[in-house]
Design an enzyme around this catalytic site. Structure first.
Site, PDB file in Angstrom:
ATOM      1  CB  SER A  41      -1.020   0.066   1.097  1.00 55.34           C
ATOM      2  OG  SER A  41      -0.297   0.249   2.515  1.00 55.34           O
ATOM      3  CG  MET A  68       8.364  -7.697   5.742  1.00 58.46           C
ATOM      4  SD  MET A  68       8.036  -6.268   6.804  1.00 58.46           S
ATOM      5  CE  MET A  68       8.023  -7.308   8.418  1.00 58.46           C
ATOM      6  NE  ARG A  69      15.086 -12.221   4.090  1.00 61.30           N
ATOM      7  CZ  ARG A  69      15.270 -13.257   4.929  1.00 61.30           C
ATOM      8  NH1 ARG A  69      13.652 -13.803   5.485  1.00 61.30           N
ATOM      9  NH2 ARG A  69      16.305 -13.855   5.198  1.00 61.30           N
ATOM     10  CG  HIS A 120       9.873   1.380  11.895  1.00 58.79           C
ATOM     11  ND1 HIS A 120      10.030  -0.219  11.824  1.00 58.79           N
ATOM     12  CD2 HIS A 120       9.774   1.425  12.981  1.00 58.79           C
ATOM     13  CE1 HIS A 120       9.735  -0.607  12.939  1.00 58.79           C
ATOM     14  NE2 HIS A 120       9.505   0.320  13.734  1.00 58.79           N
ATOM     15  CG  ASP A 143      13.405  -0.720  12.061  1.00 61.46           C
ATOM     16  OD1 ASP A 143      13.572  -0.673  10.411  1.00 61.46           O
ATOM     17  OD2 ASP A 143      12.818  -1.547  12.585  1.00 61.46           O
ATOM     18  CD  GLN A 160      -1.432  11.118   9.596  1.00 66.80           C
ATOM     19  OE1 GLN A 160      -0.625  11.896   9.329  1.00 66.80           O
ATOM     20  NE2 GLN A 160      -2.506  11.191   9.247  1.00 66.80           N
TER      21      GLN A 160
HETATM   22  C1  GRF Z   1       4.082  -0.513   6.802  1.00 69.97           C
HETATM   23  O1  GRF Z   1       3.320  -0.307   8.058  1.00 69.97           O
HETATM   24  C2  GRF Z   1       5.261  -0.147   6.879  1.00 69.97           C
HETATM   25  O2  GRF Z   1       5.527   0.858   7.839  1.00 69.97           O
HETATM   26  C3  GRF Z   1       5.947  -1.233   7.377  1.00 69.97           C
HETATM   27  O3  GRF Z   1       5.429  -2.414   6.758  1.00 69.97           O
HETATM   28  C4  GRF Z   1       4.241  -2.041   6.318  1.00 69.97           C
HETATM   29  C5  GRF Z   1       4.129  -2.595   4.908  1.00 69.97           C
HETATM   30  O4  GRF Z   1       2.656  -1.984   4.309  1.00 69.97           O
HETATM   31  N1  GRF Z   1       7.544  -1.223   7.159  1.00 69.97           N
HETATM   32  P1  GRF Z   1       2.451  -2.058   2.793  1.00 69.97           P
HETATM   33  O5  GRF Z   1       3.060  -3.377   2.281  1.00 69.97           O
HETATM   34  O6  GRF Z   1       2.992  -0.546   2.331  1.00 69.97           O
HETATM   35  O7  GRF Z   1       0.908  -1.844   2.758  1.00 69.97           O
END
Ligand code: GRF
Length: 214
Positions: free
Chosen positions: A14, A91-92, A110, A146, A174
């Site tokens: 998203s 996620m890596r 984040h 992070d 946000q």
């Molecule tokens: C978001 O909350 C972002 O901040 C975090 O992982 C989520 C990813 O959501 N790192 P999307 O794939 O962008 O919908």
């Protein structure tokens, strides 16, 4: 001048959508030239292809170790000649081989007010800690989890009756405002590091929050 973005994703995408829309409607003077994912099944990859964006999987499971994954993903990103690399739900953890290939040119979003709650399950942990304010952060990526220099944050109050999902939804709203805004600064070449802190040309010391709450 139109900047070139490569966006790294692992899931639904998203934030990628929000960035892509902002590029298309002219809010961000950039183009998403390639989307890269460690997960070949990521919905974000399929959606990007439907929209005609070059979308490539570099499955981490097909790599011998982290070093090989870093090298392959760096090569896939570099081939698209990006001005900036934007992590959006990637996620890596990226290692030195990747980070040194794009020094000072990698951003991440984040879902917490860093340095509080790095890592996973940020909304659950914020609720458990009883914080009154939560939010999201866009930061430059360095070798710490992070932990790189903060570029901008948006604050979200924790409301009575919030559960993880409700809080997450308001933070995500946000995120979709904050990331395109920072992407614009990046595309315009206005992000500088001075003494370990980020300075955004023309924005003063503390850029205003993305939206107001009552
Ligand atoms: C978001 O909350 C972002 O901040 C975090 O992982 C989520 C990813 O959501 N790192 P999307 O794939 O962008 O919908």
């Amino acid at each position: 001048m139109t900047a070139r973005f490569v966006v790294l994703v692992s899931g639904r995408g998203s934030n990628l959508d929000a960035l892509q829309r902002a590029c298309e409607d002219g809010r961000v003077p950039a183009r998403v030239v390639r989307v890269v994912s460690n997960d070949p099944g990521a919905p974000a990859l399929a959606r990007s292809r439907e929209r005609g964006i070059d979308a490539v999987a570099v499955p981490h499971r097909s790599c011998r170790d982290r070093d090989e994954f870093d090298a392959r993903i760096a090569e896939t990103v570099r081939a698209a000649e990006p001005d900036w690399v934007l992590l959006a739900g990637f996620m890596r953890v990226l290692g030195p081989r990747f980070l040194t290939a794009f020094p000072g040119r990698i951003l991440n979003i984040h879902p917490s007010l860093l340095p509080s709650f790095p890592g996973l399950h940020t909304h659950r942990r914020a609720l458990a800690a009883g914080v009154r304010f939560h939010g999201c952060t866009v930061h430059l990526v360095d070798a710490t989890l992070d932990g790189g220099p903060i570029v901008a944050q948006a604050v979200v109050p924790v409301l009575a009756g919030d559960d993880e999902d409700r809080l997450a939804a308001r933070v995500l709203e946000q995120e979709h405002l904050l990331y395109p805004r920072v992407a614009r600064w990046a595309a315009e070449g206005r992000i500088r590091i001075e003494g370990g802190r980020v300075h955004v040309e023309g924005e003063g010391a503390a850029p205003p929050p993305a939206a107001r709450y009552p």
